[in-house]
Design a protein around this motif. Structure first.
Motif, PDB file in Angstrom:
ATOM      1  N   GLU A 156      -2.564  -2.071  -7.550  1.00  0.00           N
ATOM      2  CA  GLU A 156      -1.486  -1.234  -7.006  1.00  0.00           C
ATOM      3  C   GLU A 156      -2.054  -0.062  -6.210  1.00  0.00           C
ATOM      4  O   GLU A 156      -1.537   0.290  -5.144  1.00  0.00           O
ATOM      5  CB  GLU A 156      -0.619  -0.707  -8.155  1.00  0.00           C
ATOM      6  N   PHE A 157      -3.131   0.516  -6.728  1.00  0.00           N
ATOM      7  CA  PHE A 157      -3.782   1.620  -6.024  1.00  0.00           C
ATOM      8  C   PHE A 157      -4.269   1.171  -4.644  1.00  0.00           C
ATOM      9  O   PHE A 157      -4.087   1.878  -3.648  1.00  0.00           O
ATOM     10  CB  PHE A 157      -4.965   2.138  -6.847  1.00  0.00           C
ATOM     11  N   ARG A 187      -3.111  -1.301  -2.771  1.00  0.00           N
ATOM     12  CA  ARG A 187      -1.959  -1.521  -1.882  1.00  0.00           C
ATOM     13  C   ARG A 187      -1.390  -0.187  -1.395  1.00  0.00           C
ATOM     14  O   ARG A 187      -1.146   0.003  -0.208  1.00  0.00           O
ATOM     15  CB  ARG A 187      -0.881  -2.319  -2.612  1.00  0.00           C
ATOM     16  N   ASP A 188      -1.190   0.729  -2.330  1.00  0.00           N
ATOM     17  CA  ASP A 188      -0.607   2.028  -1.972  1.00  0.00           C
ATOM     18  C   ASP A 188      -1.531   2.810  -1.055  1.00  0.00           C
ATOM     19  O   ASP A 188      -1.076   3.473  -0.115  1.00  0.00           O
ATOM     20  CB  ASP A 188      -0.315   2.850  -3.236  1.00  0.00           C
ATOM     21  N   ASN A 189      -2.822   2.734  -1.341  1.00  0.00           N
ATOM     22  CA  ASN A 189      -3.788   3.487  -0.546  1.00  0.00           C
ATOM     23  C   ASN A 189      -3.789   3.004   0.898  1.00  0.00           C
ATOM     24  O   ASN A 189      -3.900   3.788   1.830  1.00  0.00           O
ATOM     25  CB  ASN A 189      -5.188   3.339  -1.152  1.00  0.00           C
ATOM     26  N   ARG A 190      -3.619   1.699   1.067  1.00  0.00           N
ATOM     27  CA  ARG A 190      -3.587   1.169   2.435  1.00  0.00           C
ATOM     28  C   ARG A 190      -2.271   1.524   3.119  1.00  0.00           C
ATOM     29  O   ARG A 190      -2.252   1.935   4.283  1.00  0.00           O
ATOM     30  CB  ARG A 190      -3.761  -0.354   2.412  1.00  0.00           C
ATOM     31  N   ASN A 191      -1.176   1.390   2.377  1.00  0.00           N
ATOM     32  CA  ASN A 191       0.135   1.689   2.951  1.00  0.00           C
ATOM     33  C   ASN A 191       0.259   3.147   3.348  1.00  0.00           C
ATOM     34  O   ASN A 191       0.945   3.506   4.302  1.00  0.00           O
ATOM     35  CB  ASN A 191       1.239   1.332   1.957  1.00  0.00           C
ATOM     36  N   LEU A 192      -0.426   4.015   2.584  1.00  0.00           N
ATOM     37  CA  LEU A 192      -0.360   5.443   2.864  1.00  0.00           C
ATOM     38  C   LEU A 192      -1.480   5.896   3.791  1.00  0.00           C
ATOM     39  O   LEU A 192      -1.755   7.084   3.933  1.00  0.00           O
ATOM     40  CB  LEU A 192      -0.439   6.230   1.545  1.00  0.00           C
TER      41      LEU A 192
END
Length: 431
Positions: free
Chosen positions: A160-161, A163-168
């Motif tokens: 999850e980290f 995915r979120d890190n890339r999205n952000l």
């Protein structure tokens, strides 16, 4: 100033230029160019005249990563601990400390100290979440507590980290955001692969390992590829699939041999003369006073020989005695390598011969340089004999009958054209 052979001309004038070259040294570690990385860090340390604690901490961090990769685990822990101290009060000091804590945990894992590894992984995670931290904690949850739920929760949090890190756009400031994202993916995939293997879901495990391997190869992360290949070979072996097991172990051995050579080369260059130290907030240019050059050479016999060469100061022409503590530290490092060779042999680990080459290059060279053309399995047998394993022990470690080992020894004597009655153990010891 004369540059090290094989490295470009560099000019470290500002903090920015120093950090740029430190990043290049880190990239060299990723592709297993440890000798070049250490040499580049040496040049940076010599040329940098600033007082930035961040620069000094990152130099120490680069040195420690090299130490970890070439097997100097305790030295790596000490060096990262010094780097953490330098991070106190820095603007991005907590982030750097998280990186160093994570790496210290990895070193403690190599040393077999799981409890300390967990402590440092959690220290790192409390500051900043890294994919390797999640994977490390997941593996330890299984290995130390058999807690598969906790293991999976760490891996899912890691995924999850990412995915979120890339999205952000968390990788936006990186030189190659795609590279870092893919490396994080491979790291978590490897963690899932181990988790599913321990759960008994071999099919899913192999699928995850293969995905991780494909990514690591594309990224040219040799160390990661070596780890994955070894684990895949083991998974197939547990399933009785010797064809695939041998395939992955063979690739592992080939790649690990090149990695071992890189480690051995890096151990032969002067490491001591560019370790950064703090003294009244000034950089100590060790080379302006004295250089300590050590080489580690393994000779045939029952003990290691430590060779220290002390260079005279250009003005004083006075020799410096290497401290007893330093000698003991190096001796301990060599003893640890010997213990690792023994453990690999006892576990019938495919890495045994590669490690033996690394620790005993002189002996291996003599065996492989003969006109007889000994096979790898014959050299491995010679290595076990040289290590004074009995016939019974060799049979036990290699999962064959006692008589089979006796036959192999007989054939080896004939191939070596040894006179009748020659004691094979004494002959090996005399090389």
């Amino acid at each position: 100033m004369q540059q090290d052979k094989g490295l470009p001309e560099i000019s470290v004038i500002t903090d920015k230029s120093a950090l740029k070259y430190i990043n290049e040294a880190q990239v060299l570690i990723d592709i297993a160019e440890y000798e070049k990385s250490l040499s580049l860090l040496k040049l940076i340390s010599k040329q940098y005249k600033g007082d930035s604690k961040e620069v000094k901490a990152r130099i120490l961090g680069g040195l420690a990563r090299n130490y970890l990769n070439i097997g100097l685990f305790k030295e790596a822990v000490k060096t990262w601990s010094k780097a953490v101290e330098l991070c106190k009060g820095l603007e991005n000091g907590e982030y750097l400390s998280a990186i160093f804590y994570n790496n210290i945990a990895s070193a403690f894992l190599k040393l077999g100290e799981s409890e300390k590894a967990i402590i440092y992984y959690k220290k790192s995670l409390s500051i900043y979440p890294f994919s390797s931290t999640y994977r490390g904690l997941s593996k330890l949850a299984i290995d130390t507590e058999s807690d598969f739920d906790l293991s999976k929760s760490y891996l899912e949090a890691g995924a999850e980290f990412i995915r979120d890190n890339r999205n952000l756009n968390g990788y936006a400031d990186a030189l190659d955001s795609s590279y870092l994202f893919k490396f994080d993916q491979a790291t978590i995939l490897k963690g899932f692969a181990y988790h599913y293997f321990k759960m008994g879901d071999v099919e899913t495990s192999i699928d995850k390992y293969q995905q991780a391997l494909d990514i690591s190869k594309r990224l040219k992360r040799i160390s990661l590829s070596v780890e994955i290949l070894k684990e895949m070979g083991y998974v197939y072996r547990t399933q009785g699939d010797l064809k695939n097991s041998n395939k992955y172990f063979a690739e592992y051995i080939h790649l690990n041999d090149s990695l071992s050579m890189a480690k051995m080369k890096s151990l032969s260059i002067p490491l001591r003369n560019f370790i950064v130290e703090e003294n009244n907030s000034k950089e100590i240019d060790v080379d302006s006073n004295y250089s300590f050059v050590f080489g580690v050479s393994a000779l045939v016999g029952t003990s290691f020989v430590l060779l220290f060469i002390v260079r005279h100061n250009s003005r004083q022409k006075k020799k410096i005695e290497i401290s007893r503590k330093e000698k003991e530290r190096l001796k301990q490092s060599l003893n640890e390598s010997f213990d690792e060779v023994i453990d690999l042999a006892r576990n019938n680990d495919p890495a045994f011969l590669g490690k033996f080459k690394q620790v005993y290059p002189s002996l291996y060279g003599k065996l492989s340089a003969t006109e007889i053309n000994l096979t790898d399995s014959e050299i491995a047998l010679c290595a076990m004999i040289w290590l004074k394993f009995s016939t019974k022990e060799i049979a036990q470690f290699t999962f064959v009958q006692h008589k089979t080992v006796q036959i192999k020894k007989y054939r080896l004597r004939k191939k070596l054209s040894l006179p009748k009655g020659t004691d094979l153990y004494k002959w090996m010891a005399s090389l």
